[in-house]
Design a protein around this motif. Structure first.
Motif, PDB file in Angstrom:
ATOM      1  N   MET A   1       0.841  -1.198   0.000  1.00 55.56           N
ATOM      2  CA  MET A   1       0.000   0.000   0.000  1.00 55.56           C
ATOM      3  C   MET A   1       0.877   1.248   0.000  1.00 55.56           C
ATOM      4  SD  MET A   1      -2.877   1.035   2.810  1.00 55.56           S
ATOM      5  CE  MET A   1      -2.133   2.361   3.725  1.00 55.56           C
ATOM      6  N   ALA A   2       0.567   2.159  -0.916  1.00 53.62           N
ATOM      7  CA  ALA A   2       1.359   3.394  -0.999  1.00 53.62           C
ATOM      8  C   ALA A   2       0.957   4.344   0.121  1.00 53.62           C
ATOM      9  CB  ALA A   2       1.156   4.050  -2.350  1.00 53.62           C
ATOM     10  N   THR A   3       1.889   4.830   0.895  1.00 57.10           N
ATOM     11  CA  THR A   3       1.640   5.799   1.959  1.00 57.10           C
ATOM     12  C   THR A   3       1.791   7.201   1.391  1.00 57.10           C
ATOM     13  OG1 THR A   3       3.956   5.884   2.524  1.00 57.10           O
ATOM     14  CG2 THR A   3       2.628   4.222   3.643  1.00 57.10           C
ATOM     15  N   PRO A   4       1.317   8.235   2.120  1.00 60.78           N
ATOM     16  CA  PRO A   4       1.573   9.606   1.645  1.00 60.78           C
ATOM     17  C   PRO A   4       3.070   9.851   1.421  1.00 60.78           C
ATOM     18  CG  PRO A   4      -0.068   9.628   3.378  1.00 60.78           C
ATOM     19  CD  PRO A   4       0.411   8.204   3.266  1.00 60.78           C
ATOM     20  N   LEU A   7       3.953   8.371  -1.777  1.00 62.62           N
ATOM     21  CA  LEU A   7       3.433   9.204  -2.859  1.00 62.62           C
ATOM     22  C   LEU A   7       4.368  10.375  -3.129  1.00 62.62           C
ATOM     23  CD1 LEU A   7       1.330  10.219  -4.837  1.00 62.62           C
ATOM     24  CD2 LEU A   7       0.159  11.298  -2.912  1.00 62.62           C
ATOM     25  N   GLU A  10       7.312   9.259  -4.969  1.00 62.94           N
ATOM     26  CA  GLU A  10       6.955   8.998  -6.367  1.00 62.94           C
ATOM     27  C   GLU A  10       6.924  10.300  -7.168  1.00 62.94           C
ATOM     28  OE1 GLU A  10       5.201   5.933  -9.024  1.00 62.94           O
ATOM     29  OE2 GLU A  10       5.710   5.731  -6.912  1.00 62.94           O
ATOM     30  N   GLU A  11       6.298  11.329  -6.571  1.00 66.85           N
ATOM     31  CA  GLU A  11       6.221  12.622  -7.260  1.00 66.85           C
ATOM     32  C   GLU A  11       7.604  13.228  -7.428  1.00 66.85           C
ATOM     33  OE1 GLU A  11       1.765  14.020  -5.860  1.00 66.85           O
ATOM     34  OE2 GLU A  11       3.535  14.850  -4.895  1.00 66.85           O
ATOM     35  N   GLY A  39       6.451  21.228 -17.448  1.00 63.49           N
ATOM     36  CA  GLY A  39       5.155  21.520 -16.863  1.00 63.49           C
ATOM     37  C   GLY A  39       5.188  21.595 -15.348  1.00 63.49           C
ATOM     38  N   LEU A  40       6.378  21.507 -14.761  1.00 60.43           N
ATOM     39  CA  LEU A  40       6.519  21.594 -13.306  1.00 60.43           C
ATOM     40  C   LEU A  40       6.671  23.058 -12.887  1.00 60.43           C
ATOM     41  CD1 LEU A  40       9.105  18.698 -12.850  1.00 60.43           C
ATOM     42  CD2 LEU A  40       6.699  18.645 -12.154  1.00 60.43           C
ATOM     43  N   GLY A  41       6.216  23.378 -11.676  1.00 69.55           N
ATOM     44  CA  GLY A  41       6.348  24.737 -11.175  1.00 69.55           C
ATOM     45  C   GLY A  41       7.809  25.100 -10.952  1.00 69.55           C
ATOM     46  N   SER A  43       9.231  26.457  -8.403  1.00 74.33           N
ATOM     47  CA  SER A  43       9.791  26.100  -7.098  1.00 74.33           C
ATOM     48  C   SER A  43      10.174  24.622  -7.069  1.00 74.33           C
ATOM     49  CB  SER A  43       8.799  26.425  -5.976  1.00 74.33           C
ATOM     50  OG  SER A  43       7.611  25.687  -6.175  1.00 74.33           O
ATOM     51  N   VAL A  44       9.346  23.777  -7.685  1.00 71.50           N
ATOM     52  CA  VAL A  44       9.676  22.352  -7.745  1.00 71.50           C
ATOM     53  C   VAL A  44      10.923  22.136  -8.596  1.00 71.50           C
ATOM     54  CG1 VAL A  44       8.928  20.108  -8.639  1.00 71.50           C
ATOM     55  CG2 VAL A  44       7.346  21.510  -7.312  1.00 71.50           C
TER      56      VAL A  44
ATOM     57  N   ALA B   2       5.002  28.378 -14.815  1.00 68.48           N
ATOM     58  CA  ALA B   2       4.154  27.577 -13.920  1.00 68.48           C
ATOM     59  C   ALA B   2       4.354  28.029 -12.478  1.00 68.48           C
ATOM     60  CB  ALA B   2       4.494  26.101 -14.062  1.00 68.48           C
ATOM     61  N   THR B   3       3.276  28.339 -11.781  1.00 72.17           N
ATOM     62  CA  THR B   3       3.350  28.714 -10.368  1.00 72.17           C
ATOM     63  C   THR B   3       3.174  27.457  -9.519  1.00 72.17           C
ATOM     64  OG1 THR B   3       0.982  28.998 -10.286  1.00 72.17           O
ATOM     65  CG2 THR B   3       2.288  30.937 -10.896  1.00 72.17           C
ATOM     66  N   LEU B   7       1.292  24.054 -10.480  1.00 73.34           N
ATOM     67  CA  LEU B   7       1.875  22.724 -10.316  1.00 73.34           C
ATOM     68  C   LEU B   7       0.902  21.807  -9.586  1.00 73.34           C
ATOM     69  CD1 LEU B   7       4.120  20.643 -10.363  1.00 73.34           C
ATOM     70  CD2 LEU B   7       5.025  21.672  -8.280  1.00 73.34           C
ATOM     71  N   ASP B  36      -2.882   0.769  -5.875  1.00 71.93           N
ATOM     72  CA  ASP B  36      -1.870  -0.125  -6.447  1.00 71.93           C
ATOM     73  C   ASP B  36      -1.677   0.143  -7.941  1.00 71.93           C
ATOM     74  OD1 ASP B  36      -1.694  -1.243  -3.989  1.00 71.93           O
ATOM     75  OD2 ASP B  36      -2.867  -3.040  -4.468  1.00 71.93           O
TER      76      ASP B  36
END
Lengths: 416, 416
Positions: A1-4, A7, A10-11, A39-41, A43-44, B2-3, B7, B36
């Motif tokens: 099970m994926a936890t926050p 996640l 993953e991001e 397409g990423l902000g 800051s990211v 992108a802000t 994002l 999953d």
């Protein structure tokens, strides 16, 4: 099970891969450009760039052109962070190199081999050539990966050749185990697949989505790009066009057992055979001299003779081009590529071959399919090693593998 | 630029699309299964499910099987949230339907047309059939999209046919403008592409990544899936295999102007021609009766005659199958699909055609390429409308378009 937390990881990984891919495959870029391209902000992008810089994968480079304000810093991929060992094997040639992570060749050895001598002999020699290259290259960084291109179908996941028709003894051979001592991940792919990838990354196919690379060497094979990615087929045998039936009836028996195969009519072995026959029949004075001097005629001799205007050789090369062109005309109708790249030893012969291929394809394919179709010669001198390096780097920097080594700093020791 | 907010919107959209895609194309799923299948964390899945449920795109369904604890609630795609109008046009047939958002047929009309009558006449009739379907379907929800499959190449972005050989008057025709009064987004695709998509979504091709769908009707064409996605080619003409040269020399002149084309030998028009000749020559008593009764022989008559054991017709169908098989053998070597689906009016004739195709492909293709190759008949009765609906839904729920209508609640009025 994926936890926050999973996640978020993953991001983060997805953003790292996106940023790396742009810089790796498109060249130096500013943070603003990376934001637009991924397409990423901003800051990211800034966070991920900092992380990649900290891990030595990106570096601040020169200033880019200003668009009014302060000139932005360009980021470049640190191709020198590690190095790769790559070998592009043909039926009769081995092109071996140490490259940086972007496929830049640091040391290079090329020699004639016989792939039919079997994996122990051939890969033993490749191993020696690897060590010879490493002895002169003194690359920065550690060994990150190994790539081998082979002239036959490959089960890509396991890195094993599968029923390769011209590679006796290689069926199911564990290429990875053979090089385990290097302690680096290893991938094997078909030789024409890596040639196609090389042209997309560094040659004439840049920017194309639907490409067919045709290698006319001893045999004839194709590499296919669909949607910009390699199409390997259900069993890794896609692109095996040498055994498409090129003529209805009769014709020479091919090494595959069928008659009328393209390769038996237009491949290098066929050209050598027909060239030698022309020499013996006295229709080609040029090839008769070659035969008298060396006792045999090779395909490349026919090419050289044709480029010197020897009429019998011109006709042999042109007829080979027409045969290849007829098969490609069908492929153009089926696949509608925007580009066909012609490479391999026979293709190096001169313009006669390319002209015959073009003429036949444009005449036999549907107008819509050829309206913007470009057919041109391969542009890369060491396309095999460049493409093999690109194939390895694409794997190392794909989410699946990057996740497994990023926190360790290098992929050394990564078990596949 | 992108802000951070943009994002977040991008990430939210990606998660929405991922969750929707699984439920839409794979069927009902629990939240755990969605986590999953998408790689998203449970909390993100829960949030996105709630959002999609609020917008009426997902619903709680029955309880799924328990794996020990409390049985999980299954989520299903609310295919009834809107409806689609779809028309699958062939050279001589129109299959028109109202479907739900998952391609479930709510009302259906099928009739003979002549696509060569031009876009005004044909699409005028399609419009009437749309209205006839709507009059009896009383679908829930509003009209979300329109899809048209046409028997020729299409520039997918603009929805315009491009130089379609059997559709005089359609070249560059603005199909979207013709149906603007419906106030719903409209996409046009090639008829065989949508048939291939239908088989992947609801038929025998489910789970396959590399598929060739061959339609043998009046003409012969193919739809191609690479990596599970439609390969439309550089100019939208991929799959045009009917004009691949099937024989070296001679042969009948094809409508494309070349000689020896597959379609001129093995298509429905060729079968009708050869069947009528057999009737006149007295070699087929069955077809002679047809000719006497109706004054002409059609391809389907030859199929019916073959399935009744009429020797001349069996041989005509078998020879057509061998010709198609020879062309497919080359395509199998080139593309290495895991599945070939054979559909179209002539394919419906019986097993003689399929047996001849199989025998030829397995004999002429390389063993590796056919080791796990399956060749089977199309399984869907209304594959054209099912596939056209899938094509439209895939566009509506792709990030690019979903972003444009999601906050409005429905895509009604979405301008392409």
């Amino acid at each position: 099970m994926a936890t926050p937390a999973a996640l978020q990881a993953e991001e983060r990984l997805g953003a790292l891969v996106s940023v790396l891919d742009v810089v790796r495959t498109k060249g130096a870029a500013s943070r603003g450009h990376l934001s637009d391209a991924t397409g990423l902000g901003r800051s990211v992008v800034a966070q991920r760039v900092a992380e990649l810089a900290e891990r030595g994968l990106l570096a601040e480079d020169a200033f880019g052109p200003s668009t009014g304000g302060r000139a932005p810093r360009l980021l470049r991929f640190r191709a020198e962070a590690g190095h790769l060992l790559v070998a592009a094997l043909g039926a009769t040639s081995a092109d071996v190199a140490v490259t940086d992570l972007a496929g830049g060749v640091l040391a290079h050895r090329e020699e004639r081999i016989d792939v039919a001598a079997g994996p122990d002999a051939v890969l033993g020699r490749v191993d020696e050539l690897f060590r010879a290259c490493l002895a002169v290259a003194t690359p920065a960084g550690s060994l990150w990966g190994i790539g081998i291109g082979v002239p036959g179908p490959v089960e890509f996941e396991s890195g094993r050749p599968v029923s390769p028709p011209i590679m006796p003894g290689w069926d199911g051979y564990a290429v990875r185990d053979r090089f385990a001592a290097y302690g680096a991940p290893l991938w094997v792919d078909n030789d024409v697949n890596v040639l196609a990838l090389g042209e997309v990354r560094a040659g004439v196919a840049r920017g194309h989505e639907a490409v067919v690379y045709v290698k006319i060497g001893t045999g004839i094979g194709a590499g296919i790009l669909a949607g910009g990615a390699l199409h390997r087929g259900a069993r890794g045998s896609a692109g095996d066009i040498g055994h498409i039936q090129a003529i209805d009836q009769g014709g020479v028996v091919c090494r595959c057992g069928n008659v009328g195969c393209l390769e038996a009519l237009a491949g290098g072995a066929a050209l050598a055979r027909d060239g030698e026959a022309a020499a013996r029949a006295g229709t080609s004075p040029f090839l008769a001299r070659v035969l008298a001097e060396r006792g045999a005629v090779e395909a490349r001799d026919v090419g050289v003779a044709a480029s010197h205007g020897d009429p019998a050789s011109v006709e042999l090369i042109a007829e080979a081009g027409r045969q290849v062109g007829r098969t490609l005309a069908g492929i153009v109708n089926f696949f509608n590529p925007s580009l066909i790249v012609v490479g391999g030893g026979v293709a190096a012969a001169g313009d006669v071959l390319l002209a015959a291929i073009r003429e036949t394809v444009y005449r036999r394919s549907l107008p819509l399919a050829t309206r913007e179709l470009v057919i041109q010669r391969s542009s890369l001198e060491h396309g095999g090693v460049i493409g093999t390096a690109a194939m390895v780097a694409d794997q190392l920097f794909a989410p699946r593998w990057l996740a497994r080594w990023l926190d360790a700093g290098t992929p050394a020791g990564l078990a596949l």
